[in-house]
Every structure is written in structure tokens, then in C-alpha cells.
Design a protein around this motif. Sequence first.
Motif, PDB file in Angstrom:
ATOM      1  N   VAL A 184      -2.308  16.419 -14.132  1.00  0.00           N
ATOM      2  CA  VAL A 184      -3.438  17.312 -14.429  1.00  0.00           C
ATOM      3  C   VAL A 184      -3.933  17.979 -13.147  1.00  0.00           C
ATOM      4  O   VAL A 184      -4.205  19.185 -13.119  1.00  0.00           O
ATOM      5  N   ALA A 185      -4.024  17.214 -12.068  1.00  0.00           N
ATOM      6  CA  ALA A 185      -4.465  17.780 -10.788  1.00  0.00           C
ATOM      7  C   ALA A 185      -3.483  18.840 -10.295  1.00  0.00           C
ATOM      8  O   ALA A 185      -3.892  19.884  -9.791  1.00  0.00           O
ATOM      9  N   PHE A 186      -2.187  18.579 -10.464  1.00  0.00           N
ATOM     10  CA  PHE A 186      -1.175  19.561 -10.063  1.00  0.00           C
ATOM     11  C   PHE A 186      -1.329  20.851 -10.870  1.00  0.00           C
ATOM     12  O   PHE A 186      -1.260  21.951 -10.315  1.00  0.00           O
ATOM     13  N   LEU A 187      -1.555  20.724 -12.169  1.00  0.00           N
ATOM     14  CA  LEU A 187      -1.669  21.905 -13.034  1.00  0.00           C
ATOM     15  C   LEU A 187      -2.926  22.716 -12.760  1.00  0.00           C
ATOM     16  O   LEU A 187      -2.940  23.928 -12.953  1.00  0.00           O
ATOM     17  N   THR A 188      -3.975  22.072 -12.317  1.00  0.00           N
ATOM     18  CA  THR A 188      -5.238  22.775 -12.098  1.00  0.00           C
ATOM     19  C   THR A 188      -5.549  22.999 -10.620  1.00  0.00           C
ATOM     20  O   THR A 188      -6.652  23.447 -10.285  1.00  0.00           O
ATOM     21  N   GLU A 189      -4.584  22.724  -9.765  1.00  0.00           N
ATOM     22  CA  GLU A 189      -4.788  22.800  -8.320  1.00  0.00           C
ATOM     23  C   GLU A 189      -5.338  24.148  -7.853  1.00  0.00           C
ATOM     24  O   GLU A 189      -6.209  24.211  -7.001  1.00  0.00           O
ATOM     25  N   ASN A 190      -4.851  25.225  -8.385  1.00  0.00           N
ATOM     26  CA  ASN A 190      -5.270  26.553  -7.942  1.00  0.00           C
ATOM     27  C   ASN A 190      -6.113  27.271  -8.987  1.00  0.00           C
ATOM     28  O   ASN A 190      -6.175  28.500  -9.006  1.00  0.00           O
ATOM     29  N   CYS A 191      -6.771  26.510  -9.829  1.00  0.00           N
ATOM     30  CA  CYS A 191      -7.620  27.089 -10.866  1.00  0.00           C
ATOM     31  C   CYS A 191      -8.703  27.958 -10.230  1.00  0.00           C
ATOM     32  O   CYS A 191      -9.252  27.622  -9.183  1.00  0.00           O
ATOM     33  N   CYS A 192      -8.992  29.044 -10.852  1.00  0.00           N
ATOM     34  CA  CYS A 192     -10.075  29.938 -10.430  1.00  0.00           C
ATOM     35  C   CYS A 192      -9.877  30.468  -9.013  1.00  0.00           C
ATOM     36  O   CYS A 192     -10.836  30.608  -8.251  1.00  0.00           O
ATOM     37  N   GLY A 193      -8.645  30.741  -8.650  1.00  0.00           N
ATOM     38  CA  GLY A 193      -8.374  31.317  -7.337  1.00  0.00           C
ATOM     39  C   GLY A 193      -8.766  30.392  -6.201  1.00  0.00           C
ATOM     40  O   GLY A 193      -9.087  30.841  -5.112  1.00  0.00           O
TER      41      GLY A 193
ATOM     42  N   PRO B 151     -12.209  29.818 -20.870  1.00  0.00           N
ATOM     43  CA  PRO B 151     -13.561  30.201 -20.480  1.00  0.00           C
ATOM     44  C   PRO B 151     -13.497  31.103 -19.252  1.00  0.00           C
ATOM     45  O   PRO B 151     -12.603  30.969 -18.429  1.00  0.00           O
ATOM     46  N   CYS B 152     -14.400  32.010 -19.176  1.00  0.00           N
ATOM     47  CA  CYS B 152     -14.427  32.932 -18.047  1.00  0.00           C
ATOM     48  C   CYS B 152     -15.029  32.207 -16.859  1.00  0.00           C
ATOM     49  O   CYS B 152     -16.215  31.910 -16.844  1.00  0.00           O
ATOM     50  N   CYS B 153     -14.214  31.898 -15.865  1.00  0.00           N
ATOM     51  CA  CYS B 153     -14.750  31.145 -14.738  1.00  0.00           C
ATOM     52  C   CYS B 153     -14.391  31.800 -13.413  1.00  0.00           C
ATOM     53  O   CYS B 153     -14.531  31.197 -12.365  1.00  0.00           O
ATOM     54  N   LEU B 154     -13.899  33.005 -13.434  1.00  0.00           N
ATOM     55  CA  LEU B 154     -13.543  33.687 -12.199  1.00  0.00           C
ATOM     56  C   LEU B 154     -14.675  34.588 -11.740  1.00  0.00           C
ATOM     57  O   LEU B 154     -15.398  35.149 -12.560  1.00  0.00           O
ATOM     58  N   PRO B 155     -14.838  34.748 -10.441  1.00  0.00           N
ATOM     59  CA  PRO B 155     -15.848  35.694  -9.965  1.00  0.00           C
ATOM     60  C   PRO B 155     -15.505  37.103 -10.451  1.00  0.00           C
ATOM     61  O   PRO B 155     -14.380  37.399 -10.810  1.00  0.00           O
ATOM     62  N   ARG B 156     -16.490  37.978 -10.427  1.00  0.00           N
ATOM     63  CA  ARG B 156     -16.294  39.347 -10.916  1.00  0.00           C
ATOM     64  C   ARG B 156     -15.079  40.041 -10.298  1.00  0.00           C
ATOM     65  O   ARG B 156     -14.372  40.756 -10.967  1.00  0.00           O
ATOM     66  N   ARG B 157     -14.831  39.808  -9.033  1.00  0.00           N
ATOM     67  CA  ARG B 157     -13.732  40.543  -8.392  1.00  0.00           C
ATOM     68  C   ARG B 157     -12.372  40.163  -8.979  1.00  0.00           C
ATOM     69  O   ARG B 157     -11.419  40.881  -8.838  1.00  0.00           O
ATOM     70  N   TYR B 158     -12.290  38.982  -9.653  1.00  0.00           N
ATOM     71  CA  TYR B 158     -11.036  38.571 -10.260  1.00  0.00           C
ATOM     72  C   TYR B 158     -11.012  38.834 -11.764  1.00  0.00           C
ATOM     73  O   TYR B 158     -10.012  38.591 -12.409  1.00  0.00           O
ATOM     74  N   SER B 159     -12.098  39.262 -12.344  1.00  0.00           N
ATOM     75  CA  SER B 159     -12.170  39.363 -13.799  1.00  0.00           C
ATOM     76  C   SER B 159     -11.279  40.458 -14.373  1.00  0.00           C
ATOM     77  O   SER B 159     -11.054  40.488 -15.551  1.00  0.00           O
ATOM     78  N   SER B 160     -10.733  41.327 -13.541  1.00  0.00           N
ATOM     79  CA  SER B 160      -9.849  42.362 -14.064  1.00  0.00           C
ATOM     80  C   SER B 160      -8.379  41.945 -14.043  1.00  0.00           C
ATOM     81  O   SER B 160      -7.510  42.729 -14.389  1.00  0.00           O
ATOM     82  N   LEU B 161      -8.084  40.692 -13.643  1.00  0.00           N
ATOM     83  CA  LEU B 161      -6.703  40.227 -13.628  1.00  0.00           C
ATOM     84  C   LEU B 161      -6.163  40.204 -15.053  1.00  0.00           C
ATOM     85  O   LEU B 161      -6.895  39.892 -15.989  1.00  0.00           O
ATOM     86  N   PRO B 162      -4.891  40.530 -15.250  1.00  0.00           N
ATOM     87  CA  PRO B 162      -4.344  40.634 -16.610  1.00  0.00           C
ATOM     88  C   PRO B 162      -4.243  39.307 -17.340  1.00  0.00           C
ATOM     89  O   PRO B 162      -4.156  39.277 -18.547  1.00  0.00           O
ATOM     90  N   TRP B 163      -4.279  38.190 -16.677  1.00  0.00           N
ATOM     91  CA  TRP B 163      -4.169  36.901 -17.389  1.00  0.00           C
ATOM     92  C   TRP B 163      -5.513  36.323 -17.568  1.00  0.00           C
ATOM     93  O   TRP B 163      -5.784  35.413 -18.187  1.00  0.00           O
TER      94      TRP B 163
END
Length: 132
Positions: free
Chosen positions: A84-93, A120-132
Amino acid sequence: MEMNNAVTSLAALGHTTRLTIFRYLVQAGPEGLAGGRLAELVALPPSCLSFQLKGLVHAGLLASRQEGRFVIYVARYDAMNGLVAFLTENCCGGLPCSPGIALACDEPPVAMSDRKRRWPCCLPRRYSSLPW
């Protein structure tokens, strides 16, 4: 956790029967379950159960111990948490997902029980336009 270990673990869990077995053992806690009880729960003959358990043990997700004439299988929580830690390591940039970040988004978080199953939307605004 290394990529190869994660792939092995995910492959082991990528089968309905093995995932069901693993979930029963996670629910059982550190006491684990005897092979015979697992066979009853999953409705498998012992030979088929043994094959499925071997895959999970090989992936490092299960451990076994002998208690008298019974083999008790136990989920390895350290391996599960490592995956689980490996899968979420880079979550939210790389930023922590926190209510403050979630509130910076234009749309509110959606509960995982929602049929649409959006993240859930958890990225800062500058990342919210990412396609995924």
C-alpha cells in the motif's frame, strides 16, 4: 518495496480466489486460520486451496505455522502495508493529502461508496488540470 516485489504481490492478488483468501486472513488477524477452515470459507477442495495459498506465500503476503496437525495461515501485514505504501508513495504529487489541500479544489471530494467511484480531489489547484 521494490517494483518487482510489488508486481509479484499484485499478480498474486490479481485472482479472485487468492484475493478472497487474503481478505479472510486479514480479517482473521494475527491468529490466522487453519487450512481446513479456509477451504470451507472459500468452498475449495484442499488441493486447489493449497495451490492458491502457495501463490500468496511465494509473493510474501502470507506466512504459515504448524500447530499440532494443523497448518495455520496468517496474513503478513508488513508486506500488505509495504505494498500500500509503495502504491501511494507519490500520491498528490508528493504532497500530503490533507483537508486543506482538498478544500483548494473546485469540486468537493466524492465518497468512495459513490457509484461513480471518482478519486477525491486532493491536488493543489496547479495540478487540477492534469488529465488523470
